[in-house]
Motif scaffolding. Structure first.
Motif, PDB file in Angstrom:
ATOM      1  N   MET A 156      78.262  49.580  86.856  1.00 14.25           N
ATOM      2  CA  MET A 156      77.907  48.476  85.979  1.00 14.25           C
ATOM      3  C   MET A 156      79.035  48.063  85.049  1.00 14.25           C
ATOM      4  O   MET A 156      79.135  46.894  84.666  1.00 14.25           O
ATOM      5  CB  MET A 156      76.665  48.838  85.167  1.00 14.25           C
ATOM      6  N   LYS A 157      79.901  49.001  84.661  1.00 15.35           N
ATOM      7  CA  LYS A 157      81.003  48.662  83.755  1.00 15.35           C
ATOM      8  C   LYS A 157      81.993  47.704  84.420  1.00 15.35           C
ATOM      9  O   LYS A 157      82.804  47.080  83.727  1.00 15.35           O
ATOM     10  CB  LYS A 157      81.727  49.928  83.275  1.00 15.35           C
ATOM     11  N   ARG A 158      81.929  47.577  85.728  1.00 13.80           N
ATOM     12  CA  ARG A 158      82.785  46.638  86.448  1.00 13.80           C
ATOM     13  C   ARG A 158      82.133  45.258  86.584  1.00 13.80           C
ATOM     14  O   ARG A 158      82.804  44.279  86.897  1.00 13.80           O
ATOM     15  CB  ARG A 158      83.086  47.168  87.859  1.00 13.80           C
ATOM     16  N   ILE A 159      80.807  45.197  86.346  1.00 16.97           N
ATOM     17  CA  ILE A 159      80.039  43.997  86.657  1.00 16.97           C
ATOM     18  C   ILE A 159      79.536  43.272  85.413  1.00 16.97           C
ATOM     19  O   ILE A 159      79.592  42.045  85.333  1.00 16.97           O
ATOM     20  CB  ILE A 159      78.836  44.360  87.562  1.00 16.97           C
ATOM     21  N   THR A 160      79.027  44.021  84.446  1.00 16.18           N
ATOM     22  CA  THR A 160      78.332  43.430  83.304  1.00 16.18           C
ATOM     23  C   THR A 160      78.868  43.967  81.982  1.00 16.18           C
ATOM     24  O   THR A 160      79.428  45.069  81.932  1.00 16.18           O
ATOM     25  CB  THR A 160      76.823  43.725  83.395  1.00 16.18           C
ATOM     26  N   TRP A 161      78.673  43.183  80.927  1.00 18.65           N
ATOM     27  CA  TRP A 161      79.026  43.634  79.587  1.00 18.65           C
ATOM     28  C   TRP A 161      77.995  44.618  79.045  1.00 18.65           C
ATOM     29  O   TRP A 161      78.161  45.130  77.943  1.00 18.65           O
ATOM     30  CB  TRP A 161      79.139  42.422  78.642  1.00 18.65           C
ATOM     31  N   TRP A 162      76.953  44.880  79.798  1.00 20.61           N
ATOM     32  CA  TRP A 162      75.859  45.739  79.342  1.00 20.61           C
ATOM     33  C   TRP A 162      75.716  47.019  80.167  1.00 20.61           C
ATOM     34  O   TRP A 162      74.600  47.386  80.554  1.00 20.61           O
ATOM     35  CB  TRP A 162      74.539  44.960  79.390  1.00 20.61           C
ATOM     36  N   PRO A 163      76.784  47.757  80.436  1.00 21.72           N
ATOM     37  CA  PRO A 163      76.612  49.019  81.167  1.00 21.72           C
ATOM     38  C   PRO A 163      75.761  50.023  80.383  1.00 21.72           C
ATOM     39  O   PRO A 163      75.085  50.873  80.963  1.00 21.72           O
ATOM     40  CB  PRO A 163      78.044  49.526  81.362  1.00 21.72           C
ATOM     41  N   GLN A 164      75.774  49.907  79.041  1.00 25.50           N
ATOM     42  CA  GLN A 164      74.966  50.811  78.216  1.00 25.50           C
ATOM     43  C   GLN A 164      73.475  50.621  78.473  1.00 25.50           C
ATOM     44  O   GLN A 164      72.696  51.570  78.320  1.00 25.50           O
ATOM     45  CB  GLN A 164      75.283  50.598  76.725  1.00 25.50           C
ATOM     46  N   LEU A 165      73.075  49.421  78.852  1.00 23.41           N
ATOM     47  CA  LEU A 165      71.668  49.187  79.213  1.00 23.41           C
ATOM     48  C   LEU A 165      71.292  50.021  80.427  1.00 23.41           C
ATOM     49  O   LEU A 165      70.217  50.644  80.467  1.00 23.41           O
ATOM     50  CB  LEU A 165      71.446  47.699  79.505  1.00 23.41           C
ATOM     51  N   PHE A 166      72.163  50.070  81.409  1.00 19.33           N
ATOM     52  CA  PHE A 166      71.877  50.838  82.626  1.00 19.33           C
ATOM     53  C   PHE A 166      71.964  52.341  82.366  1.00 19.33           C
ATOM     54  O   PHE A 166      71.245  53.117  83.003  1.00 19.33           O
ATOM     55  CB  PHE A 166      72.821  50.391  83.738  1.00 19.33           C
ATOM     56  N   LEU A 167      72.833  52.745  81.431  1.00 16.55           N
ATOM     57  CA  LEU A 167      72.806  54.141  81.005  1.00 16.55           C
ATOM     58  C   LEU A 167      71.465  54.443  80.344  1.00 16.55           C
ATOM     59  O   LEU A 167      70.901  55.526  80.527  1.00 16.55           O
ATOM     60  CB  LEU A 167      73.944  54.425  80.027  1.00 16.55           C
ATOM     61  N   GLY A 168      70.952  53.481  79.584  1.00 15.89           N
ATOM     62  CA  GLY A 168      69.649  53.644  78.958  1.00 15.89           C
ATOM     63  C   GLY A 168      68.543  53.835  79.976  1.00 15.89           C
ATOM     64  O   GLY A 168      67.648  54.671  79.786  1.00 15.89           O
ATOM     65  N   PHE A 169      68.581  53.075  81.066  1.00 13.29           N
ATOM     66  CA  PHE A 169      67.584  53.266  82.122  1.00 13.29           C
ATOM     67  C   PHE A 169      67.593  54.704  82.624  1.00 13.29           C
ATOM     68  O   PHE A 169      66.535  55.309  82.842  1.00 13.29           O
ATOM     69  CB  PHE A 169      67.873  52.323  83.300  1.00 13.29           C
ATOM     70  N   ALA A 170      68.795  55.262  82.820  1.00 15.51           N
ATOM     71  CA  ALA A 170      68.925  56.612  83.374  1.00 15.51           C
ATOM     72  C   ALA A 170      68.611  57.693  82.345  1.00 15.51           C
ATOM     73  O   ALA A 170      67.833  58.617  82.610  1.00 15.51           O
ATOM     74  CB  ALA A 170      70.340  56.798  83.927  1.00 15.51           C
ATOM     75  N   PHE A 171      69.203  57.586  81.146  1.00 15.70           N
ATOM     76  CA  PHE A 171      69.078  58.647  80.153  1.00 15.70           C
ATOM     77  C   PHE A 171      67.712  58.663  79.476  1.00 15.70           C
ATOM     78  O   PHE A 171      67.352  59.668  78.854  1.00 15.70           O
ATOM     79  CB  PHE A 171      70.193  58.516  79.103  1.00 15.70           C
ATOM     80  N   SER A 172      66.959  57.580  79.585  1.00 16.50           N
ATOM     81  CA  SER A 172      65.635  57.527  78.966  1.00 16.50           C
ATOM     82  C   SER A 172      64.529  57.908  79.937  1.00 16.50           C
ATOM     83  O   SER A 172      63.367  58.041  79.516  1.00 16.50           O
ATOM     84  CB  SER A 172      65.373  56.107  78.429  1.00 16.50           C
ATOM     85  N   TRP A 173      64.857  58.077  81.207  1.00 19.51           N
ATOM     86  CA  TRP A 173      63.844  58.314  82.238  1.00 19.51           C
ATOM     87  C   TRP A 173      63.003  59.557  81.946  1.00 19.51           C
ATOM     88  O   TRP A 173      61.863  59.668  82.382  1.00 19.51           O
ATOM     89  CB  TRP A 173      64.505  58.429  83.611  1.00 19.51           C
ATOM     90  N   GLY A 174      63.567  60.485  81.200  1.00 21.41           N
ATOM     91  CA  GLY A 174      62.834  61.690  80.846  1.00 21.41           C
ATOM     92  C   GLY A 174      61.541  61.404  80.112  1.00 21.41           C
ATOM     93  O   GLY A 174      60.608  62.219  80.148  1.00 21.41           O
ATOM     94  N   ALA A 175      61.458  60.254  79.413  1.00 15.85           N
ATOM     95  CA  ALA A 175      60.215  59.895  78.734  1.00 15.85           C
ATOM     96  C   ALA A 175      59.082  59.728  79.745  1.00 15.85           C
ATOM     97  O   ALA A 175      57.938  60.111  79.478  1.00 15.85           O
ATOM     98  CB  ALA A 175      60.406  58.616  77.925  1.00 15.85           C
ATOM     99  N   LEU A 176      59.388  59.180  80.905  1.00 14.30           N
ATOM    100  CA  LEU A 176      58.378  59.007  81.955  1.00 14.30           C
ATOM    101  C   LEU A 176      58.075  60.333  82.639  1.00 14.30           C
ATOM    102  O   LEU A 176      56.916  60.639  82.950  1.00 14.30           O
ATOM    103  CB  LEU A 176      58.876  57.983  82.983  1.00 14.30           C
ATOM    104  N   VAL A 177      59.112  61.129  82.858  1.00  8.14           N
ATOM    105  CA  VAL A 177      58.936  62.433  83.499  1.00  8.14           C
ATOM    106  C   VAL A 177      58.142  63.379  82.595  1.00  8.14           C
ATOM    107  O   VAL A 177      57.213  64.061  83.042  1.00  8.14           O
ATOM    108  CB  VAL A 177      60.308  63.045  83.858  1.00  8.14           C
ATOM    109  N   GLY A 178      58.492  63.421  81.322  1.00  9.00           N
ATOM    110  CA  GLY A 178      57.802  64.308  80.394  1.00  9.00           C
ATOM    111  C   GLY A 178      56.342  63.965  80.237  1.00  9.00           C
ATOM    112  O   GLY A 178      55.476  64.854  80.189  1.00  9.00           O
ATOM    113  N   TRP A 179      56.045  62.683  80.160  1.00  2.00           N
ATOM    114  CA  TRP A 179      54.656  62.248  80.016  1.00  2.00           C
ATOM    115  C   TRP A 179      53.827  62.612  81.244  1.00  2.00           C
ATOM    116  O   TRP A 179      52.732  63.165  81.134  1.00  2.00           O
ATOM    117  CB  TRP A 179      54.622  60.745  79.770  1.00  2.00           C
TER     118      TRP A 179
END
Length: 333
Positions: free
Chosen positions: A177-200
């Motif tokens: 994503m860092k090669r494509i969009t100014w928002w690679p941190q958004l895609f990191l958020g998708f990955a690093f936040s996934w634990g909220a769904l797993v934990g629940w």
């Protein structure tokens, strides 16, 4: 003898990554032959797996607290929650899973970014661009970590297993994503936040709105703290053409981080309200808000060391939120 010791010290330094922590357990306990693999997985930098773990711990504890009923004897409740329920076992699994999968994600990221890392001063000494590990060796190491993560995941119910497997998509996409969009941190958020769904789902065996809302709040939190982290590399990123929210926000970074933190807190509050969390959870949220205000007020986006300290302090934010939720769970059992 003196000259020999100096040479050994120089050789040891040559085998370390420029931005690795000196004197970590990796360099004290592991043989030098394993250092490159530990550095691929960032074992000497615990902040990554901690930040990956917190959404898991928050969601599982929030779901567990929601299921209980208030009782009176807090000491007995604590002994019960900490020693006789499934929650401590699940928290231990999430700890191990975060450690393993963060390492796998970093290894994969280094494989994808080898060409970029070779051009950046902070990363060109990493195992792949420096040649201390071959691509084949890194791929084998990656597979072993993924297998370990799968073994951990299979300890949960099938809803959680499927949810965890879907997260692999976010891991695969993020490095590009860092090669494509100014928002690679958004895609990191998708990955690093996934634990909220797993934990629940580990506790509830179902996907519900509080988990989705908590997940969305965590995404805002991740974008904010990783924007601060990316401020360290703005100049190098500009030279090699890497995009980031730090470059996008530029002088408005403080304002953007403030808005993202406010959104995260608002979404966390909504999740707490929907699950009828008792007062300790809200007290923890207030403490977390105070911590975020300190980060923003003292942030200097032009000082890499300052940005790194504020970024790492988000593990403290994780502890504050978790403490409130855990006491809430104790009050309800």
């Amino acid at each position: 003898m003196v000259g020999g010791r100096q040479t050994d010290a120089m050789n040891d330094t040559d085998k370390m990554v420029a931005d690795a922590l000196r004197g970590s357990w990796v360099h004290r306990l592991l043989p030098q032959s394993l250092w490159p693999y530990a550095q691929l997985a960032r074992w000497e930098r615990p902040i990554g797996w901690k930040l990956l773990m917190w959404p898991c711990w928050w969601a599982a504890t929030m779901a567990f607290a929601m299921q209980g009923m208030p009782h009176g004897n807090l000491l007995e409740n604590f002994r019960y929650v900490a020693g006789e329920t499934i929650l401590p076992f699940y928290l231990a699994l999430f700890f191990l899973g975060a450690f393993v999968m963060r390492g796998a994600g970093c290894t994969y990221n280094d494989l994808v970014d080898e060409d970029i890392d070779a051009k950046v001063a902070r990363t060109r000494s990493r195992p792949l661009p420096s040649g201390r590990v071959t691509k084949k060796q890194a791929i084998v190491f990656l597979v072993l970590q993924l297998l370990a993560g799968l073994v951990i995941l299979l300890q949960f119910n099938w809803t959680t297993v499927v949810t965890g497997l879907i997260s692999v998509v976010t891991i695969l996409v993020y490095p590009f994503m860092k090669r494509i969009t100014w928002w690679p941190q958004l895609f990191l958020g998708f990955a690093f936040s996934w634990g909220a769904l797993v934990g629940w789902t580990a506790i509830m065996d179902a996907m519900n709105w509080p988990a989705i809302i908590l997940y969305t709040g965590c995404i805002c939190w991740v974008i904010a703290y990783d924007t601060m982290y990316a401020c360290q590399d703005i100049e190098d990123d500009a030279l090699v053409g890497v995009k980031s929210t730090a470059r996008l926000f530029a002088e408005n970074t403080k304002l953007a981080v403030s808005a993202l933190y406010a959104a995260a807190l608002g979404l966390f509050a909504l999740a707490f309200w929907l699950t009828a969390m008792p007062w300790p959870a809200w007290l923890g949220l207030a403490g977390g808000a105070t911590h975020m205000i300190w980060q923003i007020r003292t942030l200097d986006i032009h000082d890499p060391a300052n940005c790194l300290v504020r970024f790492k302090s988000n593990s403290g934010f994780g502890w504050i939120i978790f403490a409130g939720l855990f006491v809430s769970a104790v009050l309800h059992f």
